[in-house]
Enzyme design. Structure first.
Site, mmCIF file in Angstrom:
data_model
loop_
_atom_site.group_PDB
_atom_site.id
_atom_site.type_symbol
_atom_site.label_atom_id
_atom_site.label_comp_id
_atom_site.label_asym_id
_atom_site.label_seq_id
_atom_site.Cartn_x
_atom_site.Cartn_y
_atom_site.Cartn_z
ATOM 1 N N GLU A 1 0.824 -1.218 0.000
ATOM 2 C CA GLU A 1 0.000 0.000 0.000
ATOM 3 C C GLU A 1 0.855 1.264 0.000
ATOM 4 O OE1 GLU A 1 -0.530 -2.563 1.994
ATOM 5 O OE2 GLU A 1 -2.619 -3.227 1.719
ATOM 6 N N PHE B 1 -11.906 -6.640 14.269
ATOM 7 C CA PHE B 1 -10.804 -7.137 13.455
ATOM 8 C C PHE B 1 -10.425 -6.108 12.383
ATOM 9 C CE2 PHE B 1 -9.378 -9.611 9.660
ATOM 10 C CZ PHE B 1 -8.138 -9.970 10.180
ATOM 11 N N GLN B 2 -9.165 -5.773 12.327
ATOM 12 C CA GLN B 2 -8.618 -4.795 11.373
ATOM 13 C C GLN B 2 -9.263 -3.419 11.485
ATOM 14 O OE1 GLN B 2 -8.364 -6.700 7.444
ATOM 15 N NE2 GLN B 2 -6.382 -7.523 8.068
ATOM 16 N N LYS C 1 -17.643 -0.443 6.003
ATOM 17 C CA LYS C 1 -18.087 -1.441 5.022
ATOM 18 C C LYS C 1 -19.599 -1.414 4.799
ATOM 19 C CE LYS C 1 -17.320 -6.259 3.783
ATOM 20 N NZ LYS C 1 -16.704 -7.543 4.216
ATOM 21 N N MET D 1 24.275 8.488 2.224
ATOM 22 C CA MET D 1 24.170 9.823 2.807
ATOM 23 C C MET D 1 24.467 9.782 4.307
ATOM 24 S SD MET D 1 23.880 12.931 2.286
ATOM 25 C CE MET D 1 22.985 13.554 0.871
HETATM 26 C C1 LIG Z 1 12.389 5.527 5.113
HETATM 27 C C2 LIG Z 1 13.659 6.171 5.501
HETATM 28 N N1 LIG Z 1 14.451 5.599 6.438
HETATM 29 C C3 LIG Z 1 15.617 6.173 6.802
HETATM 30 C C4 LIG Z 1 16.008 7.350 6.240
HETATM 31 C C5 LIG Z 1 17.345 7.999 6.646
HETATM 32 N N2 LIG Z 1 18.264 8.012 5.502
HETATM 33 C C6 LIG Z 1 18.445 9.114 4.748
HETATM 34 S S1 LIG Z 1 19.468 8.860 3.466
HETATM 35 C C7 LIG Z 1 19.721 7.261 3.907
HETATM 36 C C8 LIG Z 1 20.625 6.383 3.108
HETATM 37 C C9 LIG Z 1 20.073 6.088 1.751
HETATM 38 O O1 LIG Z 1 20.816 5.034 1.205
HETATM 39 P P1 LIG Z 1 20.746 4.688 -0.312
HETATM 40 O O2 LIG Z 1 19.354 4.539 -0.753
HETATM 41 O O3 LIG Z 1 21.645 3.551 -0.590
HETATM 42 O O4 LIG Z 1 21.258 6.018 -0.997
HETATM 43 P P2 LIG Z 1 22.718 6.646 -1.061
HETATM 44 O O5 LIG Z 1 22.766 7.740 -0.040
HETATM 45 O O6 LIG Z 1 23.696 5.556 -0.790
HETATM 46 O O7 LIG Z 1 22.793 7.184 -2.452
HETATM 47 C C10 LIG Z 1 19.003 6.955 5.072
HETATM 48 C C11 LIG Z 1 19.041 5.649 5.762
HETATM 49 C C12 LIG Z 1 15.151 7.922 5.287
HETATM 50 N N3 LIG Z 1 15.419 9.089 4.702
HETATM 51 N N4 LIG Z 1 13.996 7.309 4.927
#
Ligand SMILES: Cc1ncc(C[n+]2csc(CCOP(=O)(O)OP(=O)(O)O)c2C)c(N)n1
Ligand SMILES: [Mg+2]
Lengths: 170, 560
Positions: B50, B112-113, B162, B474
């Site tokens: 979803e 439920f749900q 529902k 990042m």
């Molecule tokens: C759902 C979610 N969880 C955690 C984060 C924190 N976060 C920001 S950037 C990042 C790393 C992203 O890794 P990747 O997709 O491999 O991208 P890269 O920076 O390596 O290009 C994380 C964990 C986020 N922004 N969103």
């Protein structure tokens, strides 16, 4: 530039339907605004309710509060009330211990001076109903404390602007 | 008035709103609606999560400017939508989310749900509704679409118990909707326009900062016209990317934490800053106390609560961006005809050149900035690029130019990893004629890659370019720069073989080791009629630059 904090009163006309109080109070919580009191009741139109909100803050914060309130779809009209041209009242019910006749007559005397009413009489306690602005109610409660205040219920402030000024639906 | 079930009325209402497609997943509490969908001509795209349904609806909305629709059952279906709804809310994207709910007599009984999805989504929707009587369904749907798409756009949720789906009632589809508490201000106040014009006439170092609101109000040509009249550089926020073609001589790219040298310096040095359809987010302003220190700020936004929220402006204008920009320009051209602004614009050009130099980085292996330039070169101007979140996103924002509005789609406010791929699917559904590319990180892609299955099943071919550094890049960059290289929980170690992963879904996969190989693979992908995943190994040590360390001003950029 430090802005001065003070108490503001906000009057809001909102749709009188479920969930509106929730969305308003939830907005206050989520944006970190502190409300001192909020009172809600039916307004001059049965499908609308009037909320009176009092809050402490500086001018910029209060302006944000008004804008955030206006942004809610179920909020129809919002104004900051200026305290000079506003009648603001609160109602309090106060249950006081009255172990003997002397205390009882003292409490009754004070109540009369404050133009309150005794609304319930029991052997060992009285319930006093008092209306007024917040300062008056606070003063009265202070006066009752030495006798032993058992319970307090306060409504929060309800307010309207004086004369022809108004916060209402056209 | 026709008599029909609530479910039929819902679908009929959606048709009247010209909804063409619903992204969703069925379940117990929404079965009656799916039963009507079975022989409806509204297309339903079965997603695999979803969250992806909501992101796809969001991507569809951002690419097309139309309202995107997603649907789920109650409980877990509804809560899975939540990230997608929050994401749409932060980026002002118009979607309508429809959730099933337990029958009215069960509400509040922890049936439920059962989940209080209206309570949960109150702070992340523009507004939401729970249907209480079946007959109000047409009116609620109409209201939902109207609110989602007007003023500052945003998500609206409709929760359908529902029994309101099965119950029959007389349905009035022509009922007028009225709003007492919702009247966006479209026209700018003439006095405020006049004040803005006065400031702009006197400006010696003007700059325009444009956000997503410009795109939402279709004001891109008005923006460019004003910039040209004023001879003012235009910086954009992440959401604003594409509102001015980034090869326009006055475009200086994105401002902010990963802004371009030109955008950040010019914003700080400006004497008049015209902000339009943007909200001074912390990612855009750096240290806000030192933002544009000597400048007077004109702030145009349709959402009055944005005025004064993060920054105090000298001339606030609550209005639709298009009308405000037009009014300002109309007044301006009566009084002003500057033909040159050489010092300021020469400065702009010098700073822009620094940016171009940064692309020519040297060293082994594929360098992300150069890769972004390559992707751009191979794509037509109207191709749509989405991004995941992290370094990949910032490389794309910095180095992959957008030439048209609605062609760069990224999760800005929420920064949701996993957004880019399902958003790409939604964008491709909206614009099947153009190539759609998700610039991805390995970590992000793993959050929503299961919808490769729906991309194949529904023949929605998109291209995923994974900048595969085997890390949460990042986060690793922050640890490298600010936590003494203590790499805590960022090594993705056992990432799957993305080529095989793609192939297992019936998609195409390829891995490239050089820009030349990439060219070949990308060309094939553009011409392919199934989705393609291109795995591009890059070094885990790369940093996205420029960067403004947190707490600093926009000028305190690190360049390498
Ligand atoms: C759902 C979610 N969880 C955690 C984060 C924190 N976060 C920001 S950037 C990042 C790393 C992203 O890794 P990747 O997709 O491999 O991208 P890269 O920076 O390596 O290009 C994380 C964990 C986020 N922004 N969103
Ligand atoms: Mg990565």
């Amino acid at each position: 530039m430090e802005m001065k904090e003070r108490i503001y009163m906000i009057s809001a006309i909102v749709e009188h339907k479920p969930g509106v109080l929730y969305s308003v109070s939830n907005m206050f919580r989520r944006r970190g605004f502190n409300i001192e009191s909020i009172s809600v009741g039916e307004s001059e139109q049965s499908d609308l309710a009037r909320m009176t909100i009092t809050m402490k803050g500086d001018e910029a914060t209060v302006e944000q509060v008004v804008k955030q309130l206006k942004k809610l779809i179920s909020v129809i009209k919002v104004s900051i009330l200026d305290s000079e041209n506003t009648v603001a009242r609160e109602l309090a019910l106060i249950k006081v211990n009255t172990p003997d006749a002397r205390v009882r007559s003292d409490v009754i005397n004070y109540t009369e001076i404050f133009k309150g009413h005794i609304v319930d009489v029991a052997h060992e306690s009285l319930i006093i109903e008092i209306t007024g602005d917040t300062d008056k109610i606070n003063a009265f409660i202070e006066l009752m404390k030495p006798f032993g205040v058992r319970e307090i219920a306060r409504t929060g402030i309800a307010a309207l602007q004086r004369g022809m000024r108004s916060v209402k639906m056209e | 008035m026709p008599r029909m079930s609530g479910a039929k009325a819902l679908i009929e209402s959606l048709k009247r709103e010209k909804a063409e497609v619903i992204f969703g997943i069925p379940g117990g509490a929404i079965l009656p609606v799916y039963d009507v969908l079975y022989d409806s001509d509204i297309k339903h795209i079965l997603m695999r999560h979803e969250q992806c349904a909501a992101h796809a609806a969001d991507g569809y909305a951002r690419a097309s400017g139309k309202v995107g629709v997603c649907m789920s059952t109650s409980g877990p279906g509804a809560t899975n939508l939540v990230t997608g709804i929050a994401n749409a809310y932060m980026d002002s994207s118009p979607i309508v989310a429809i959730t099933g709910q337990v029958p009215r007599p069960f509400i509040g009984k922890d049936a439920f749900q059962e989940t209080d999805i209206v309570g949960i989504t109150t702070p992340i929707t523009k507004c939401n509704f729970q249907v209480r009587s079946t007959a109000e369904i047409p009116k609620i749907v109409k209201t939902a679409f109207y609110i989602a798409s007007t003023g500052r756009p945003g998500p609206v949720l409709i929760d359908l118990p529902k029994d309101t789906q099965t119950e029959e009632d007389e349905m009035n589809f022509d009922e007028r909707i009225e709003f007492r508490g919702y009247r966006p201000t479209y026209d700018p106040h003439p006095l405020q326009v006049e004040k803005a014009v006065q400031l702009l006439i006197q400006a010696e170092r003007p700059i325009i900062v444009a956000g997503g609101g410009v795109k939402a109000s279709n004001a891109c040509s008005d923006l460019v016209a004003l910039a040209e009249t004023l001879l003012a550089p235009v910086a954009t926020t992440l959401m604003g990317k594409g509102v001015i073609p980034e090869d326009h001589p006055l475009s200086v790219g994105m401002l902010g934490m990963h802004g371009t040298v030109a955008a950040n310096h010019l914003v700080q040095d400006a004497d008049v800053l015209l902000a339009v359809g943007m909200r001074f987010s912390d990612r855009s302003t750096g240290n806000i106390k030192a933002f544009c220190p000597d400048g007077k700020i004109i702030h145009i936004d349709i959402d009055s609560s944005e005025i004064g929220k993060n920054i105090k402006s000298h001339v606030p204008i609550v209005a639709d961006a298009k009308r405000a920009l037009q009014s300002i320009r109309n007044r301006l051209i009566q009084k002003f005809n500057k033909k040159e602004r050489s010092t300021w614009l020469n400065r702009m050009q010098t700073l822009k050149n620094i940016h171009e130099e940064m692309i020519k980085s040297v060293g082994d292996g594929i360098k992300p900035p150069a890769l972004m330039v390559e992707v751009r070169k191979m794509l037509p101007n109207d191709a749509i690029v989405t991004t995941e979140v992290g370094q990949n996103q910032m490389w794309a924002a910095l180095y992959l130019k957008a030439y048209k509005p609605r062609t760069f789609i990224s999760s800005g406010g929420l920064g949701t990893m996993g957004f880019g791929f399902p958003a790409a699917l939604g964008a491709k559904v909206a614009c099947p004629e153009v190539p759609v590319v998700d610039i991805a990180g390995d970590g992000s892609f793993l959050m929503t890659e299961q919808d490769l299955a729906s991309s194949i099943a529904w023949k929605i071919p998109v291209i995923v370019v994974i900048l595969n550094n085997s890390v949460l890049g990042m986060v690793a960059q922050w640890q490298r720069l600010f936590y003494n290289r203590r790499y805590s929980a960022v090594d993705l170690k056992r990432i799957p073989d993305f080529v095989k992963l793609a192939e297992s879904y019936g998609a195409q996969g390829s891995r490239v080791q050089s820009i030349e190989e990439f060219r070949g693979a990308f060309k094939e992908a553009i011409n392919s009629d199934v989705s393609t995943v291109i795995d591009v190994p890059i070094s885990p040590e790369e940093n996205v630059m420029p960067m403004v360390p947190p707490g600093n001003t926009l000028k305190d950029l690190i360049l390498s």
